[in-house]
Write an enzyme that holds these catalytic residues in place. Structure first.
Site, PDB file in Angstrom:
ATOM      1  N   GLU A   1       2.265   1.754  -3.412  1.00  0.00           N
ATOM      2  CA  GLU A   1       1.274   2.318  -4.340  1.00  0.00           C
ATOM      3  C   GLU A   1       1.231   3.841  -4.192  1.00  0.00           C
ATOM      4  O   GLU A   1       1.225   4.568  -5.182  1.00  0.00           O
ATOM      5  CB  GLU A   1      -0.107   1.710  -4.049  1.00  0.00           C
ATOM      6  CG  GLU A   1      -1.237   2.283  -4.884  1.00  0.00           C
ATOM      7  CD  GLU A   1      -2.486   2.578  -4.068  1.00  0.00           C
ATOM      8  OE1 GLU A   1      -2.981   1.678  -3.374  1.00  0.00           O
ATOM      9  OE2 GLU A   1      -2.954   3.725  -4.125  1.00  0.00           O
ATOM     10  N   HIS A   2       1.214   4.319  -2.950  1.00  0.00           N
ATOM     11  CA  HIS A   2       1.217   5.773  -2.731  1.00  0.00           C
ATOM     12  C   HIS A   2       2.524   6.394  -3.227  1.00  0.00           C
ATOM     13  O   HIS A   2       2.520   7.428  -3.884  1.00  0.00           O
ATOM     14  CB  HIS A   2       1.101   6.069  -1.232  1.00  0.00           C
ATOM     15  CG  HIS A   2      -0.288   6.028  -0.705  1.00  0.00           C
ATOM     16  ND1 HIS A   2      -0.892   7.127  -0.146  1.00  0.00           N
ATOM     17  CD2 HIS A   2      -1.192   5.023  -0.634  1.00  0.00           C
ATOM     18  CE1 HIS A   2      -2.114   6.796   0.254  1.00  0.00           C
ATOM     19  NE2 HIS A   2      -2.321   5.526  -0.025  1.00  0.00           N
TER      20      HIS A   2
ATOM     21  N   GLU B   1       4.888   9.113   3.003  1.00  0.00           N
ATOM     22  CA  GLU B   1       3.720   8.293   2.648  1.00  0.00           C
ATOM     23  C   GLU B   1       3.504   7.120   3.603  1.00  0.00           C
ATOM     24  O   GLU B   1       2.384   6.684   3.803  1.00  0.00           O
ATOM     25  CB  GLU B   1       3.877   7.762   1.214  1.00  0.00           C
ATOM     26  CG  GLU B   1       3.929   8.856   0.152  1.00  0.00           C
ATOM     27  CD  GLU B   1       2.670   9.706   0.114  1.00  0.00           C
ATOM     28  OE1 GLU B   1       1.560   9.153   0.256  1.00  0.00           O
ATOM     29  OE2 GLU B   1       2.798  10.939  -0.051  1.00  0.00           O
TER      30      GLU B   1
ATOM     31  N   HIS C   1       0.826  -1.214   0.000  1.00  0.00           N
ATOM     32  CA  HIS C   1       0.000   0.000   0.000  1.00  0.00           C
ATOM     33  C   HIS C   1       0.868   1.274   0.000  1.00  0.00           C
ATOM     34  O   HIS C   1       0.619   2.212  -0.761  1.00  0.00           O
ATOM     35  CB  HIS C   1      -0.906  -0.063   1.241  1.00  0.00           C
ATOM     36  CG  HIS C   1      -1.881   1.060   1.369  1.00  0.00           C
ATOM     37  ND1 HIS C   1      -2.588   1.274   2.522  1.00  0.00           N
ATOM     38  CD2 HIS C   1      -2.280   2.037   0.510  1.00  0.00           C
ATOM     39  CE1 HIS C   1      -3.371   2.318   2.372  1.00  0.00           C
ATOM     40  NE2 HIS C   1      -3.206   2.804   1.156  1.00  0.00           N
TER      41      HIS C   1
ATOM     42  N   GLU D   1      -4.081   6.915   7.492  1.00  0.00           N
ATOM     43  CA  GLU D   1      -5.221   6.330   6.775  1.00  0.00           C
ATOM     44  C   GLU D   1      -5.633   5.005   7.441  1.00  0.00           C
ATOM     45  O   GLU D   1      -6.816   4.758   7.694  1.00  0.00           O
ATOM     46  CB  GLU D   1      -4.815   6.086   5.312  1.00  0.00           C
ATOM     47  CG  GLU D   1      -5.934   5.628   4.395  1.00  0.00           C
ATOM     48  CD  GLU D   1      -5.411   5.248   2.998  1.00  0.00           C
ATOM     49  OE1 GLU D   1      -4.519   5.939   2.470  1.00  0.00           O
ATOM     50  OE2 GLU D   1      -5.901   4.246   2.441  1.00  0.00           O
TER      51      GLU D   1
HETATM   52 ZN    ZN Z   1      -4.130   4.635   0.614  1.00  0.00          ZN
END
Ligand code: ZN
Length: 500
Positions: free
Chosen positions: A68-69, A143, A65, A165
Site C-alpha cells: 500500500e505504501h 517503505e 501494508h 511505524e
Molecule cells: Zn502505514
C-alpha cells in the site's frame, strides 16, 4: 445505461434503485480484464472513486501494508518520488488516503471538483496498475525494511517506513493483545496473521515475495472499483477502459478468504508483554474474551451492533456494570467487528490482574445467561436500536464524504463474493429488529452467537519487566552476527544503499 448493454467494455449486470441511499446502483463487469465496478448514481457533488483489491496475507511480514505504501511512490505517468504527498498538498480533494485491512487494501479519493476528481482517479489507477515499485527494489527497501549503515564502522540496524511505524504500533499493549487474540482465534486463516506487519517478521520479507504478492493480487480480475456521485458515468467508464483495463486479460486469482473451522472447546491463553524495569506490575493485566461468529445475515450483524451498544456502551449497560461492580478491572470495553468474513464479538477488561482471568469469563457468561433467562430490558434495547438506526440514516463517517462510507460498507459483502448492493439496504432488517424487541430475537441471538458458541478465546496479557530490553539485546546480537559474516564489499554496498 441499460441492463445487459455494454459501455466501453463494461457489461451492465444489474440496475437497482436503493431507497436507503436515495440512489441507483449499477453493477458492472469489465469483460476483457474481469474487473468489477459498482456505480452509485446519487445527487451528490462530493464524488468518490475507490479501487480495492482482495489481499489476504499468509504471514506477518506486512507485505500488504508495505505494498500500500510502495505503490504510491511513483508510477508510469507520474514518476515522482512521492506523488501522494504532492496530491495531499496540491489537490482540492475532500478525502485522499489508502487503507490496509486484514484481507483487503482500499485506495479511495473524493473531490467536489470534476477536473480534480479525474486527476485523482488517474493517479490512483496508474499507481496500482503501473507502479515503479514493480521493478524498483529500492522503494520496498525504503517503505518496508532495509539494513541501515551510514558508515562502515557503525552498528548495523533495521530501518524502513512501515518497519518503524509497526514498531510504534507494537509498543502498545492494546495492539499486543489484539495480535495474540487474532492468532489464537484464527490459527489456520489469514486473520491469524498481521497484515500490518509484525516488526519481528518484517525483515523476513524478500523482494521476490513482494513482487509475487503484487503480481498475484494487483490485477483487474482481483479488483473492486467503486464510483459514487453526480458524474458523466459513460465518460468515466471510457477513460478507465481506454487508459487502463483494456490492457489486461482476465485471469483466475486464487485470493478467496477461507473459513476457520470452529473450535470444539474455547481456548484460554496468557502472554507476557514488556514494561519498564522501574514500573509497577500492578493493574497492568488485560483480558479479552472474544467469540467468532459463523457467517452472518445483515439482520444478525445489525442485531449484534445493537446488543453491543446496549450491553457494553450505553449508560445503563448491564454487562459493563456487572464487571465494574465485581471489580475485575478498571476499564471495560467491547466491540463487534463485521468487516471480516467471520465477524467477532469482544469484551475487553483492562487495569486488571492475572488472578482475575477465570472470573472474567464466569461473570460475562453468567450475566448473559441471566439476561436471556429474565429477558432483556426493552427500553434499553430500543434506545440502542434508535441510535444504530440514526447512525445508518445519517451515514455519518466522522465528517468524511458519505459516498466513502458507502464504498467501505459495500466491501463488507463484495470482498466475500456477496452482493454489494445488498450491503446498502437496511430498512427490512430494521423492521425485523424492531419486531425482535418483543419476540425474543435478541435473547436467541445471545444464546446462539455467544452462550452456545465454542469458537471463543479468553486471552490475557500480563506485564513483565525488561522484556523489551532483552529483545533489543537479542536483535542487536543477531545484527552484529549478520554484519560479521559480511564481506567488506557487501558492507560498502549497504553504506551506498543507505545513502541512496
Ligand atoms: Zn502505514
Amino acid at each position: 445505461m441499460k441492463e445487459q448493454n455494454i459501455y466501453s467494455g463494461f457489461k451492465v449486470e444489474r440496475i437497482e434503485t436503493v431507497q436507503e441511499i436515495s440512489g441507483t446502483a449499477y453493477l458492472l463487469r469489465h469483460e476483457k480484464s474481469g474487473a468489477r465496478l459498482l456505480y452509485i448514481d446519487a445527487d451528490d457533488t462530493n464524488k468518490v472513486f475507490s479501487i480495492s483489491f482482495r489481499t489476504p496475507p499468509k504471514d506477518s511480514t506486512g507485505v500488504a501494508h508495505i505494498m500500500e505504501h510502495s505503490v504510491l511512490c511513483g508510477s508510469r505517468k507520474f514518476p515522482l518520488k512521492e506523488p501522494f504527498v504532492e496530491l495531499v498538498k496540491g489537490s482540492l480533494n475532500t478525502f485522499l488516503n489508502a487503507m490496509t485491512y486484514p484481507d483487503k487494501t482500499m485506495y479511495p479519493v473524493a473531490s467536489k471538483n470534476d477536473k480534480d476528481f479525474h486527476n485523482l482517479m488517474d493517479v490512483y489507477l496508474d499507481a496500482v496498475f503501473y507502479p515503479r515499485v514493480a521493478t524498483d527494489k529500492e522503494i520496498v527497501m525504503q517503505e518496508g525494511w532495509h539494513y541501515e549503515l551510514d558508515n562502515a564502522d557503525d552498528e548495523l540496524t533495521y530501518k524502513g517506513v512501515v518497519y518503524n511505524e509497526m514498531k510504534g504500533v507494537y509498543s502498545s499493549p492494546d495492539s499486543i493483545l489484539e495480535t495474540h487474540m487474532m492468532a489464537d482465534l484464527f490459527p489456520d486463516t489469514t486473520y491469524g496473521v498481521d497484515s500490518g506487519g509484525n516488526p519481528d517478521n518484517i525483515p523476513d520479507l524478500t523482494y521476490e515475495d513482494f513482487q509475487g504478492f503484487y503480481k498475484k493480487n494487483y490485477h483487474p480480475s482481483n479488483s473492486y472499483i467503486f464510483l459514487y456521485g453526480k458524474m458523466d458515468i459513460e465518460a468515466q467508464l471510457k477513460f478507465i477502459n481506454d487508459e487502463y483495463l483494456q490492457n489486461f486479460d482476465a485471469i483466475t486469482v486464487d485470493s478467496e478468504i477461507t473459513l476457520q473451522k470452529p473450535f470444539a472447546e474455547g481456548k484460554v491463553t496468557a502472554y507476557p508483554y514488556s514494561i519498564g524495569t522501574e514500573e509497577s506490575e500492578s493493574g497492568k493485566t488485560m483480558h479479552a474474551l472474544t467469540y467468532v461468529m459463523p457467517e452472518m445475515s445483515v439482520v444478525d450483524s445489525l442485531g449484534l451492533d445493537i446488543l453491543t451498544h446496549a450491553l457494553l456502551t450505553s449508560p445503563a449497560a448491564p454487562l459493563k456494570e456487572k464487571l465494574v461492580k465485581a471489580g475485575v478491572g478498571s476499564d471495560i470495553s467491547g466491540y463487534f467487528l463485521d468487516s471480516v468474513r467471520q465477524p467477532i464479538w469482544n469484551v475487553t477488561v483492562s487495569g486488571s490482574e492475572m488472578k482475575e482471568q477465570a472470573r472474567v469469563q464466569e461473570l460475562v457468561e453468567s450475566e448473559l445467561a441471566r439476561l436471556v433467562k429474565e429477558g432483556l430490558d426493552k427500553s434499553l434495547l430500543e434506545a440502542s436500536l434508535n441510535i444504530t438506526e440514526f447512525a445508518l440514516r445519517e451515514a455519518d463517517f466522522g465528517g468524511r464524504p458519505i459516498g466513502l462510507a458507502y464504498g467501505i460498507r459495500v466491501m463488507d459483502q463484495w470482498n466475500y463474493d456477496k452482493d454489494p448492493i445488498q450491503a446498502l439496504r437496511y430498512e427490512e432488517a430494521l423492521t425485523q429488529l424492531r419486531e425482535g424487541l418483543t419476540n425474543g430475537y435478541f435473547e436467541e441471538l445471545i444464546e446462539r452467537g455467544l452462550l452456545k458458541n465454542q469458537h471463543k478465546a479468553l486471552v490475557s496479557i500480563y506485564p513483565e519487566k525488561g522484556l523489551q530490553e532483552k529483545k533489543e539485546e537479542a536483535e542487536r546480537a543477531q545484527l552484529k552476527e549478520i554484519k560479521a559474516n559480511m564481506t567488506e564489499a557487501e558492507i560498502e554496498a549497504i553504506v551506498a544503499q543507505t545513502k541512496a
